[in-house]
Design a protein around this motif. Structure first.
Motif, PDB file in Angstrom:
ATOM      1  N   LEU A 288       0.827  -1.207   0.000  1.00 42.44           N
ATOM      2  CA  LEU A 288       0.000   0.000   0.000  1.00 42.44           C
ATOM      3  C   LEU A 288       0.860   1.255   0.000  1.00 42.44           C
ATOM      4  CD1 LEU A 288      -2.796  -1.051   2.532  1.00 42.44           C
ATOM      5  CD2 LEU A 288      -2.958  -0.944   0.037  1.00 42.44           C
ATOM      6  N   ASP A 289       1.961   1.231   0.757  1.00 42.98           N
ATOM      7  CA  ASP A 289       2.870   2.380   0.766  1.00 42.98           C
ATOM      8  C   ASP A 289       3.473   2.603  -0.620  1.00 42.98           C
ATOM      9  OD1 ASP A 289       2.469   3.016   3.388  1.00 42.98           O
ATOM     10  OD2 ASP A 289       4.228   1.941   4.143  1.00 42.98           O
ATOM     11  N   SER A 290       3.810   1.511  -1.303  1.00 47.44           N
ATOM     12  CA  SER A 290       4.429   1.649  -2.628  1.00 47.44           C
ATOM     13  C   SER A 290       3.449   2.223  -3.647  1.00 47.44           C
ATOM     14  CB  SER A 290       4.942   0.290  -3.111  1.00 47.44           C
ATOM     15  OG  SER A 290       3.858  -0.579  -3.436  1.00 47.44           O
ATOM     16  N   VAL A 291       2.169   1.956  -3.459  1.00 45.81           N
ATOM     17  CA  VAL A 291       1.162   2.461  -4.394  1.00 45.81           C
ATOM     18  C   VAL A 291       0.748   3.887  -4.052  1.00 45.81           C
ATOM     19  CG1 VAL A 291      -1.204   2.150  -5.224  1.00 45.81           C
ATOM     20  CG2 VAL A 291       0.279   0.165  -4.921  1.00 45.81           C
ATOM     21  N   LEU A 292       0.530   4.139  -2.776  1.00 41.23           N
ATOM     22  CA  LEU A 292       0.001   5.440  -2.361  1.00 41.23           C
ATOM     23  C   LEU A 292       1.096   6.485  -2.159  1.00 41.23           C
ATOM     24  CD1 LEU A 292      -2.623   4.144   0.234  1.00 41.23           C
ATOM     25  CD2 LEU A 292      -3.047   4.878  -2.112  1.00 41.23           C
ATOM     26  N   CYS A 293       2.296   6.031  -1.806  1.00 43.17           N
ATOM     27  CA  CYS A 293       3.402   6.970  -1.568  1.00 43.17           C
ATOM     28  C   CYS A 293       4.634   6.507  -2.332  1.00 43.17           C
ATOM     29  CB  CYS A 293       3.726   7.060  -0.075  1.00 43.17           C
ATOM     30  SG  CYS A 293       2.317   7.497   0.960  1.00 43.17           S
ATOM     31  N   PRO A 294       4.558   6.516  -3.658  1.00 46.72           N
ATOM     32  CA  PRO A 294       5.707   6.027  -4.439  1.00 46.72           C
ATOM     33  C   PRO A 294       6.911   6.947  -4.253  1.00 46.72           C
ATOM     34  CG  PRO A 294       4.129   7.125  -5.863  1.00 46.72           C
ATOM     35  CD  PRO A 294       3.491   7.034  -4.504  1.00 46.72           C
ATOM     36  N   PRO A 295       8.115   6.403  -4.370  1.00 47.22           N
ATOM     37  CA  PRO A 295       9.312   7.246  -4.241  1.00 47.22           C
ATOM     38  C   PRO A 295       9.353   8.270  -5.363  1.00 47.22           C
ATOM     39  CG  PRO A 295       9.875   5.071  -5.057  1.00 47.22           C
ATOM     40  CD  PRO A 295       8.430   5.008  -4.647  1.00 47.22           C
TER      41      PRO A 295
END
Length: 303
Positions: A288-295
């Motif tokens: 979820l972090d990778s989708v919602l808060c991508p680098p």
């Protein structure tokens, strides 16, 4: 007793499982709806475990083998009186089977006055569920009800939960013999819920009630229209991302973060080790972090 259908000659019962006499059951037709299939699979399994052959069953219920095969394949929706007769021979309790049959019937048949009168006049024999079944329901019903409420509106939610416990009752011996009855029960519930859940975007699960709940919670205290609009968009993004999670991870996230359950409570409800709950939660949050808060995209940035 006079038969309404031609009855085939006598044949001794065959042994259950492999090596039984007579032709094997054909498959359930592909167009058989999910609610019809839910009880039909249990009837078929009970028949296979009964040791009866199609010929012996035909003689006992006074119905031609072709009619029984038609019923067992799901090609037509049977009248309750015929299904009840077969259920009695294969030792299925009438109460939960009748509720499953009645629940599926309106989706399949256009009820004429004769059909409605026949259904209304039919009274299923009521039996008390096994004591262990009642205890299992007491322990799980709250969690099952919440999970169903995340995906389904009121009537559909109640139908999914009731269907789950009726299916478990019909195959209670199988549930008790499973490696973990909690895990077995959860699988039945999840199948019942997902068969009723709307799907969007490549069959992702749309968390119907969850959106309303999260949106109302997140919007409380927001006074400006722009802030409210942005919060709604974020809620939609979160649920859309959650819908892409694998089943075990989605279940853990729903129960932990929407339901507020502890890790131990989730482990008990799902029938999985505590370590598995923690692992699923960790992987889900990472996704979820990778989708919602991508680098940030650093391509083209001067060194």
């Amino acid at each position: 007793m006079t038969s309404f259908y031609p009855v085939d000659p006598d044949e001794p019962p065959g042994p259950p499982g492999r090596g039984r006499l007579g032709r094997p059951l054909g498959p359930i037709v592909a167009q058989c709806p999910a609610e019809h299939r839910a009880w039909l699979e249990l009837v078929r399994q009970a028949y296979l475990e009964s040791g009866l052959t199609m010929t012996v069953l035909s003689r006992r219920v006074h119905m031609a083998r072709s009619k029984i095969s038609e019923l067992m394949s799901g090609r037509k929706y049977p009248r309750w009186e015929l299904l009840a007769t077969i259920a009695a021979e294969v030792r299925l309790p009438a109460g939960p089977l009748y509720r499953l049959w009645r629940q599926a019937a309106p989706e399949i048949r256009r009820k004429s006055r004769a059909w409605s009168a026949e259904t209304a006049a039919t009274v299923a024999v009521q039996h008390s569920p096994p004591l262990h079944h009642t205890g299992f329901r007491d322990l799980t019903e709250s969690g099952y009800g919440f999970y169903a409420s995340v995906f389904l509106p009121g009537p559909a939610r109640a139908a999914a939960v009731e269907e789950t416990y009726d299916q478990l009752w019909l195959a209670w011996a199988k549930a008790l013999s499973s490696p973990d009855i909690r895990r077995h029960g959860w699988g039945v519930l999840r199948t019942s819920v997902m068969s009723r859940t709307p799907h969007i975007d490549n069959c992702h699960h749309f968390l119907h009630t969850a959106f309303d709940t999260l949106a109302l919670h997140n919007l409380s205290g927001l006074e400006h229209a722009q802030a409210a609009s942005e919060q709604l968009a974020e809620t939609q993004d979160l649920l859309r991302a959650m819908s892409r999670l694998p089943a075990p991870q989605l279940d853990v996230i729903v129960l932990r973060f929407l339901g507020g359950m502890t890790e131990d409570e989730v482990s008990d409800l799902l029938g999985v080790p505590l370590a598995a709950v923690r692992s699923d939660e960790r992987h889900a949050i990472r996704f979820l972090d990778s989708v919602l808060c991508p680098p940030p995209d650093t391509e083209g940035t001067p060194s």
